[in-house]
Structure formats: C-alpha cells, structure tokens
Design a protein around this motif. Sequence first.
Motif, PDB file in Angstrom:
ATOM      1  N   THR A   4       0.842  -1.196   0.000  1.00 25.60           N
ATOM      2  CA  THR A   4       0.000   0.000   0.000  1.00 25.60           C
ATOM      3  C   THR A   4       0.877   1.245   0.000  1.00 25.60           C
ATOM      4  OG1 THR A   4      -1.667  -1.174   1.291  1.00 25.60           O
ATOM      5  CG2 THR A   4      -1.859   1.221   1.200  1.00 25.60           C
ATOM      6  N   GLN A  11       2.909  12.170  -8.677  1.00 24.15           N
ATOM      7  CA  GLN A  11       2.560  10.957  -9.419  1.00 24.15           C
ATOM      8  C   GLN A  11       3.825  10.111  -9.590  1.00 24.15           C
ATOM      9  OE1 GLN A  11       0.045  11.453 -12.847  1.00 24.15           O
ATOM     10  NE2 GLN A  11       0.866   9.621 -13.849  1.00 24.15           N
ATOM     11  N   ASN A  13       5.552   5.716  -9.550  1.00 23.88           N
ATOM     12  CA  ASN A  13       5.325   4.261  -9.543  1.00 23.88           C
ATOM     13  C   ASN A  13       6.345   3.621  -8.630  1.00 23.88           C
ATOM     14  OD1 ASN A  13       7.678   3.027 -11.208  1.00 23.88           O
ATOM     15  ND2 ASN A  13       6.889   4.656 -12.570  1.00 23.88           N
ATOM     16  N   ASN A  31       1.163   1.896  -9.451  1.00 25.33           N
ATOM     17  CA  ASN A  31       1.136   3.240 -10.024  1.00 25.33           C
ATOM     18  C   ASN A  31       0.305   4.123  -9.092  1.00 25.33           C
ATOM     19  OD1 ASN A  31       2.578   2.653 -12.501  1.00 25.33           O
ATOM     20  ND2 ASN A  31       0.760   1.480 -13.091  1.00 25.33           N
ATOM     21  N   VAL A  32       0.878   5.254  -8.675  1.00 20.14           N
ATOM     22  CA  VAL A  32       0.268   6.062  -7.616  1.00 20.14           C
ATOM     23  C   VAL A  32       0.152   7.511  -8.070  1.00 20.14           C
ATOM     24  CG1 VAL A  32       0.410   6.709  -5.185  1.00 20.14           C
ATOM     25  CG2 VAL A  32       1.413   4.545  -5.941  1.00 20.14           C
ATOM     26  N   SER A  33      -0.995   8.154  -7.731  1.00 13.14           N
ATOM     27  CA  SER A  33      -1.183   9.582  -8.000  1.00 13.14           C
ATOM     28  C   SER A  33      -0.929  10.381  -6.735  1.00 13.14           C
ATOM     29  CB  SER A  33      -2.622   9.844  -8.482  1.00 13.14           C
ATOM     30  OG  SER A  33      -2.880   9.152  -9.678  1.00 13.14           O
ATOM     31  N   ALA A  34      -0.573  11.650  -6.910  1.00 12.92           N
ATOM     32  CA  ALA A  34      -0.310  12.521  -5.759  1.00 12.92           C
ATOM     33  C   ALA A  34      -1.563  12.646  -4.903  1.00 12.92           C
ATOM     34  CB  ALA A  34       0.150  13.895  -6.235  1.00 12.92           C
ATOM     35  N   GLY A  35      -1.422  12.454  -3.581  1.00  9.73           N
ATOM     36  CA  GLY A  35      -2.539  12.598  -2.657  1.00  9.73           C
ATOM     37  C   GLY A  35      -3.545  11.473  -2.721  1.00  9.73           C
ATOM     38  N   GLN A  36      -3.230  10.395  -3.449  1.00  8.01           N
ATOM     39  CA  GLN A  36      -4.181   9.283  -3.589  1.00  8.01           C
ATOM     40  C   GLN A  36      -4.416   8.616  -2.242  1.00  8.01           C
ATOM     41  OE1 GLN A  36      -3.388   6.547  -6.853  1.00  8.01           O
ATOM     42  NE2 GLN A  36      -3.994   4.795  -5.591  1.00  8.01           N
ATOM     43  N   ALA A  37      -5.680   8.233  -2.005  1.00  7.80           N
ATOM     44  CA  ALA A  37      -6.003   7.523  -0.769  1.00  7.80           C
ATOM     45  C   ALA A  37      -5.309   6.154  -0.770  1.00  7.80           C
ATOM     46  CB  ALA A  37      -7.511   7.350  -0.653  1.00  7.80           C
ATOM     47  N   PHE A  39      -4.401   2.502  -1.115  1.00  6.59           N
ATOM     48  CA  PHE A  39      -5.059   1.434  -1.890  1.00  6.59           C
ATOM     49  C   PHE A  39      -4.070   0.287  -2.062  1.00  6.59           C
ATOM     50  CE2 PHE A  39      -6.472  -0.775  -5.687  1.00  6.59           C
ATOM     51  CZ  PHE A  39      -7.833  -0.919  -5.444  1.00  6.59           C
ATOM     52  N   ASN A  41      -2.277  -3.312  -3.262  1.00  6.99           N
ATOM     53  CA  ASN A  41      -2.140  -4.092  -4.490  1.00  6.99           C
ATOM     54  C   ASN A  41      -1.317  -5.337  -4.184  1.00  6.99           C
ATOM     55  OD1 ASN A  41      -2.533  -4.495  -7.310  1.00  6.99           O
ATOM     56  ND2 ASN A  41      -0.394  -3.973  -7.643  1.00  6.99           N
TER      57      ASN A  41
END
Length: 234
Positions: A4, A11, A13, A31-37, A39, A41
């Motif tokens: 996680t 942004q 990876n 692959n992760v975005s800025a400020g993403q909650a 999540f 994998n």
Amino acid sequence: MNVTAVGATAQTNLRLFPADLAEVPLLSSLNVSAGQAPFPNKVDVTLSPNGAIRIFNQNGNVSVLGDIVGYYTASSLTEIDARLAALEASDSDQDSAIDTLAAAQPFANVGHNPASLTALSTTPQSMVTVPITAPVDGRVTVNWSSSTANADTGELIVCYPDLDSAEPTEVDSSAEGAATFQAGVSGVNGSFSGTAQFAIGAGESRTYALWCEEANGEGFVGARTITAIFTPTP
C-alpha cells in the motif's frame, strides 16, 4: 505481499525487486497519484539469496506498507509441476481413449463410376473400385450395384466383388456377392446388385473392385457403385 502506498507527494510508480539485482527493473508494481487515498495491491516478488527485497520510488516522496501474506517454495513449485504433469498425462490418456473409441466405430467409403456405357468382353474387367484402411481388426462388407443396357438377346452378364489386385481369370458366378443379368430380348435395360464380406487386419489397406464379364453376345454396363463398410471385430 499486499503493498500500500500512503501520502504520495507526486505521481509515481513503485517497483519491488530482489535486492541483489544490479539494475532497477522497468516493470512497476504500483502506479500512484499525488494525494491518492491508500489502496493495496498484490505483488509477487522474488527474494535475493539472503532473503531481501528493494523498493524503488520514481518521483517525490511516499510511504510504503507491505504485508506478507504468503510465499512460494521450491517444493510447492515442484508440487504444482507434478500436478500439471498428471493433468497432461490424463489428457493424453483421454485422447488415446478417444482415438481407440473412434477406431472401433464402423465407417463406409463409396466408389462411383457414372461413366457412359462400357462394353464388356469375355475377359473380366474392373468396373469401379473403393479403398479401405482398417484402424483395427475387422471385416469389410462390400455392396455393389450396376445398370445394364443394349444387351443382345440371351446375353449373360456376370459381376462380383473382389480385391482390385486379384484380377480373376474368369468371373465366378458362384462367388459370394456375385450376380448375373440375362437379357430376354435384344436392347433390354436393367440393373443388378450383390453383397460380399471380407476379413481385414489392423493397419491393412485394400482396394475392392467390381469385376464384370459377358458370357456371349454383346453386353454393356452403365452407372456402377461400390460401397465398402468397415466394421471392427467385437
């Protein structure tokens, strides 16, 4: 692992790989975005010889949580390989059983000669042929039919089935499957037919023929058909 990413500032990876690799692999694990909650994998990663992994972050800063939920060992892979081998063997056995079943089914080949009338002589002639290859031991039932035309009065035509390679010196009217046609008046048309059986061994290829001759006068045969039906030995 369940991996996680938390609090990514850009942004990016993440790439998880064995710690002993000299170069970072190109394939990303997350692959992760800025400020993403957060999540999670699922990631499968091989360990280095000393049991370590590395995590590469392409951009910015990010926290990474990793929960190990299972592992593979050489013995488990061997077990999987053994199961696959058993399934392949089972498929092979089933294919073999299907082939055996198919070989045990009757089938028929048909030969047909629709040519115009063929004049006969006192020497036997092969009128039409049909090949058979036996998958297993069995028997071949040969059915034949032929038309006649323009026979002289009293003309006697004799036909019977046999192997194409066994040219007879004369057609035997008493042979199994033989039939005769005798014209009562000149120019008469008609038809006749017969049936005979032959033994055949597994893997043998034979060609069956309809042999015909005339006894006297002048006779003709027209459309003729020969059907060879293979039946396996019970």
